[in-house]
Motif scaffolding. Sequence first.
Motif, PDB file in Angstrom:
ATOM      1  N   ALA A  47      42.549  42.142  34.127  1.00  0.00           N
ATOM      2  CA  ALA A  47      42.062  40.828  34.568  1.00  0.00           C
ATOM      3  C   ALA A  47      40.754  40.494  33.862  1.00  0.00           C
ATOM      4  N   ALA A  51      40.724  34.788  34.266  1.00  0.00           N
ATOM      5  CA  ALA A  51      41.893  34.983  35.125  1.00  0.00           C
ATOM      6  C   ALA A  51      41.468  35.030  36.591  1.00  0.00           C
ATOM      7  N   ASP A  52      40.398  35.762  36.887  1.00  0.00           N
ATOM      8  CA  ASP A  52      39.918  35.854  38.265  1.00  0.00           C
ATOM      9  C   ASP A  52      39.503  34.493  38.813  1.00  0.00           C
ATOM     10  N   ASN A  54      40.806  31.478  37.766  1.00  0.00           N
ATOM     11  CA  ASN A  54      41.862  30.471  37.735  1.00  0.00           C
ATOM     12  C   ASN A  54      43.202  30.900  38.327  1.00  0.00           C
ATOM     13  N   CYS A  55      43.567  32.151  38.200  1.00  0.00           N
ATOM     14  CA  CYS A  55      44.907  32.589  38.602  1.00  0.00           C
ATOM     15  C   CYS A  55      45.166  32.575  40.107  1.00  0.00           C
ATOM     16  N   PRO A  56      44.186  32.862  40.976  1.00  0.00           N
ATOM     17  CA  PRO A  56      44.511  32.859  42.415  1.00  0.00           C
ATOM     18  C   PRO A  56      45.116  31.548  42.901  1.00  0.00           C
ATOM     19  N   MET A  59      48.765  31.504  41.823  1.00  0.00           N
ATOM     20  CA  MET A  59      49.590  32.479  42.538  1.00  0.00           C
ATOM     21  C   MET A  59      49.891  32.016  43.964  1.00  0.00           C
ATOM     22  N   THR A  78      47.268  43.956  38.538  1.00  0.00           N
ATOM     23  CA  THR A  78      46.513  42.813  39.055  1.00  0.00           C
ATOM     24  C   THR A  78      47.430  42.041  39.996  1.00  0.00           C
ATOM     25  N   TYR A  80      48.200  39.061  39.643  1.00  0.00           N
ATOM     26  CA  TYR A  80      48.542  37.851  38.898  1.00  0.00           C
ATOM     27  C   TYR A  80      49.925  37.911  38.267  1.00  0.00           C
ATOM     28  N   CYS A  93      49.974  35.553  34.946  1.00  0.00           N
ATOM     29  CA  CYS A  93      48.837  34.666  34.693  1.00  0.00           C
ATOM     30  C   CYS A  93      47.714  35.479  34.074  1.00  0.00           C
ATOM     31  N   GLY A  94      47.066  34.905  33.044  1.00  0.00           N
ATOM     32  CA  GLY A  94      45.934  35.564  32.408  1.00  0.00           C
ATOM     33  C   GLY A  94      46.315  36.487  31.268  1.00  0.00           C
ATOM     34  N   VAL A 136      49.471  31.554  30.507  1.00  0.00           N
ATOM     35  CA  VAL A 136      50.428  31.996  31.517  1.00  0.00           C
ATOM     36  C   VAL A 136      51.757  32.221  30.817  1.00  0.00           C
TER      37      VAL A 136
END
Length: 163
Positions: A47, A51-52, A54-56, A59, A78, A80, A93-94, A136
């Motif tokens: 990650a 990513a930390d 934007n990805c949450p 998801m 992760t 993601y 993602c990421g 992604v």
Amino acid sequence: MLVALLVLVNVLGDDDDTGDGAVADVGGTTGPQREDLPVLPVEVPPATPEADANCPALMQALPLDLLGEPSRLVDSDTPYAAAWGDPPVVLVCGVPQPAGLVPGEGLFTINGVTWYVDQSDPDATVWTAVDRAVYVAVTLPPDVDSAPVTALSDVLADTLPAR
């Protein structure tokens, strides 16, 4: 490990105080549930701060069912990664920028999201969203068309800012 919780809600009818509000019908049959499919190991890159950040949101917005295929549990380093069906459609993602990406070449825009398609692996087609705050990747089995990517494009457009 990504875990989802499905909550069944009892929906009541009208707001009057007569007490005879109808209860929503939740009967019927459903397709196979997550637990019917084995946990899928998914390799993910480490990650990144991007990513930390934007990805949450992505998801959390992903559907439990993708075009009639049930989501399934994944085992990854992760949170993601997500998957649906068997053979699986896998979203990560990421991911890093695709190695074969050449700006302006071989790109497709679906529902406002620009995708790079890598068909170099005969066992899978990898679609990578290249115009979002993070890359992604959506990996499809070789016999699956772009319908899952089309369905996921709206979710990406709604949850990930464009670059």
